[in-house]
Design an enzyme around this catalytic site. Structure first.
Site, short mmCIF file in Angstrom:
data_model
loop_
_atom_site.label_atom_id
_atom_site.label_comp_id
_atom_site.label_asym_id
_atom_site.label_seq_id
_atom_site.Cartn_x
_atom_site.Cartn_y
_atom_site.Cartn_z
N CYS A 58 0.83 -1.21 0.00
CA CYS A 58 0.00 0.00 0.00
C CYS A 58 0.87 1.26 0.00
CB CYS A 58 -0.91 -0.02 1.22
SG CYS A 58 -1.98 1.42 1.31
N CYS A 62 0.77 4.67 6.96
CA CYS A 62 0.18 4.53 8.31
C CYS A 62 1.14 3.75 9.22
CB CYS A 62 -1.15 3.82 8.20
SG CYS A 62 -2.18 4.49 6.87
N CYS A 65 0.72 0.07 10.30
CA CYS A 65 0.19 -0.94 9.37
C CYS A 65 1.25 -1.78 8.67
CB CYS A 65 -0.68 -0.25 8.31
SG CYS A 65 -1.53 -1.47 7.27
N CYS A 102 -16.55 -9.04 6.20
CA CYS A 102 -15.85 -7.77 5.94
C CYS A 102 -14.64 -8.04 5.04
CB CYS A 102 -15.34 -7.15 7.23
SG CYS A 102 -16.56 -7.05 8.52
N CYS A 134 -19.47 -5.82 4.42
CA CYS A 134 -18.76 -4.59 4.76
C CYS A 134 -17.46 -4.60 3.98
CB CYS A 134 -18.47 -4.58 6.27
SG CYS A 134 -17.54 -3.13 6.81
N CYS A 194 -19.00 2.45 9.51
CA CYS A 194 -18.25 1.69 10.52
C CYS A 194 -16.95 2.46 10.71
CB CYS A 194 -17.98 0.28 10.00
SG CYS A 194 -16.85 -0.65 11.05
N ARG A 266 -17.35 -2.66 18.43
CA ARG A 266 -16.65 -3.91 18.08
C ARG A 266 -15.30 -4.00 18.79
NH1 ARG A 266 -17.22 -3.54 12.94
NH2 ARG A 266 -19.24 -4.54 13.18
N1 SAM Z 1 -6.52 0.59 3.34
C1 SAM Z 1 -7.77 0.86 3.92
C2 SAM Z 1 -7.74 1.98 4.92
O1 SAM Z 1 -6.73 2.25 5.52
O2 SAM Z 1 -8.80 2.61 5.09
C3 SAM Z 1 -8.40 -0.36 4.55
C4 SAM Z 1 -7.60 -1.37 5.34
S1 SAM Z 1 -6.83 -0.78 6.83
C5 SAM Z 1 -5.76 -2.11 7.19
C6 SAM Z 1 -8.16 -0.79 8.01
C7 SAM Z 1 -7.86 -0.39 9.42
O3 SAM Z 1 -7.19 -1.43 10.09
C8 SAM Z 1 -7.00 0.81 9.70
O4 SAM Z 1 -7.67 2.03 9.56
C9 SAM Z 1 -6.58 0.59 11.14
O5 SAM Z 1 -7.50 1.21 12.02
C10 SAM Z 1 -6.65 -0.93 11.28
N2 SAM Z 1 -5.31 -1.49 11.48
C11 SAM Z 1 -4.35 -1.66 10.55
N3 SAM Z 1 -3.23 -2.17 11.08
C12 SAM Z 1 -3.47 -2.33 12.40
C13 SAM Z 1 -2.67 -2.80 13.48
N4 SAM Z 1 -1.41 -3.19 13.31
N5 SAM Z 1 -3.23 -2.85 14.71
C14 SAM Z 1 -4.51 -2.44 14.89
N6 SAM Z 1 -5.30 -1.97 13.89
C15 SAM Z 1 -4.78 -1.90 12.66
FE1 SF4 Z 2 -2.68 1.23 3.46
FE2 SF4 Z 2 -2.55 0.05 5.83
FE3 SF4 Z 2 -2.84 2.68 5.67
FE4 SF4 Z 2 -4.89 1.07 4.93
S1 SF4 Z 2 -4.03 1.29 6.98
S2 SF4 Z 2 -4.14 2.87 3.85
S3 SF4 Z 2 -3.73 -0.67 4.08
S4 SF4 Z 2 -1.06 1.51 4.97
#
Ligand code: SAM
Ligand code: SF4
Ligand code: DTB
Length: 324
Positions: A58, A62, A65, A102, A134, A194, A266
């Site tokens: 991606c 973040c 992530c 989801c 979802c 959500c 949740r």
């Molecule tokens: N890429 C899309 C986005 O960011 O909106 C969808 C997938 S993203 C992985 C969805 C959510 O997963 C993130 O907004 C975050 O809140 C949660 N998430 C991702 N990595 C995580 C982690 N290591 N621990 C807890 N929550 C996590």
């Molecule tokens: Fe990409 Fe992870 Fe950020 Fe979602 S949370 S936009 S998958 S880097």
């Protein structure tokens, strides 16, 4: 359902939410449980199954992530999963007892084209199985939200992740404002929202309260609010963070329930670190949904046999069982 003007509020201040959060624990849980019993079916905990339909690589940064291409993380990237495979897994999740399916994609945003069309097919297929659907696909615009709605999408997950001030310490490639725009597009299309966040990223209680304040300012409140505890993954900037204490999790869940009594709260990522009893405490404090299945998106979830035992423990028991 009767709405009490005093209990369903959109004008919470951050100070008020901090005060709710910081009160004596038993008072906090007691008030959360009272509201839970007024506004939610008291014995129902939703099982939502989660599947990563496009993993890793991606472009966003973040900090929490494992799927961000900015970090060196040991995960297997994979392109969009074929629709038939997704629907096969959805059918399996339904057979295992899931109510909602989801699907997550490691995209920065939705782009019109073949992959989005495939996603729409997945949504139709999941709905045809009788499951709530979802998706979480990153940012999107109103016409894309409309197309998802027409495909039958129940809810769109798009998290604020943290409070507005702490946000820039976690994500630099898109703004809080961008997130709010996506949430508005979801609402404009009539899709359930959500939206929640993550605790345990080094933020303060005030940052957590500030996130809840923004969520509660939506009218109506988000239909569901996932509360994740950080899953610290090696290679990400937050990979070395310590796990939060389970009582910290309970306080956040209870505060969310008090601030948004009608939302489905949740108990999301990080649940596998909680004992059965700590999870039950979260449910007493207002949690009424979990992710059910062996994996979240890329990391392990609570194990299914243990979850089955948890759900069995939540059932009413017969007199023979009580004799044990
Ligand atoms: N890429 C899309 C986005 O960011 O909106 C969808 C997938 S993203 C992985 C969805 C959510 O997963 C993130 O907004 C975050 O809140 C949660 N998430 C991702 N990595 C995580 C982690 N290591 N621990 C807890 N929550 C996590
Ligand atoms: Fe990409 Fe992870 Fe950020 Fe979602 S949370 S936009 S998958 S880097
Ligand atoms: C949400 O709030 N939590 C889920 C779901 N929405 C998509 C994701 C949790 C991801 C945890 C880290 C991983 O498994 O990659």
């Amino acid at each position: 359902m009767l709405e009490s003007a005093q209990e369903i509020r959109h004008d919470w201040t951050v100070d008020e939410i901090v005060a709710v959060h910081d009160q004596p624990l038993l008072e906090l849980i007691g008030e959360a449980n009272r509201l839970h019993r007024v506004y939610q079916p008291p014995n129902y905990v939703q099982k939502a199954s989660l599947l990563s339909v496009k993993t890793g690589g991606c472009p966003e940064d973040c900090a929490y992530c494992p799927q961000s291409a900015h970090y060196e993380v040991n995960i297997e990237r994979s392109p969009l999963m074929p629709t038939e495979k997704v629907l096969e897994l959805a059918a399996r999740a339904r057979a295992a007892g899931a109510d909602r399916f989801c699907m997550g994609a490691a995209w920065r945003q939705v782009r019109d084209g073949a992959e989005f069309d495939a996603l729409l097919d997945m949504v139709r297929g999941v709905r045809a199985l009788g499951l709530e659907a979802c998706v979480t696909l990153g940012m999107l615009n109103e016409s894309q939200a409309q197309r998802l709605k027409e495909a039958g999408l129940t809810a769109y997950n798009h998290n604020l992740d943290t409070g507005p001030e702490y946000y820039s310490k976690i994500i630099s490639t898109r703004t809080y404002e961008d997130r709010l725009k996506t949430l508005q597009a979801i609402r404009a299309a009539g899709i359930e929202m959500c939206c929640g966040g993550i605790i345990g990223m080094g933020e303060s209680v005030r940052d957590r309260a500030a996130m809840l304040q923004v969520l509660a300012s939506f009218d109506p409140h988000p239909e569901s609010v996932p509360i994740n505890a950080l899953v610290a993954v090696a290679g990400t900037p937050l990979g070395e963070r310590e796990k939060i204490d389970s009582v910290v999790f309970v306080r956040m869940i209870a505060t969310t329930r008090i601030v948004m009594p009608q939302a489905r709260v949740r108990l999301s990522a990080g649940r596998s670190n909680l004992s059965r009893e700590a999870q039950i405490l979260c449910m007493i404090a207002g949690a009424n949904s979990i992710f059910y299945g062996e994996t979240l998106l890329t990391t392990p979830n609570a194990r299914m046999p243990e979850d089955d035992a948890l759900f069995a423990a939540l059932e009413a028991i017969s007199s023979e069982a009580r004799a044990q």
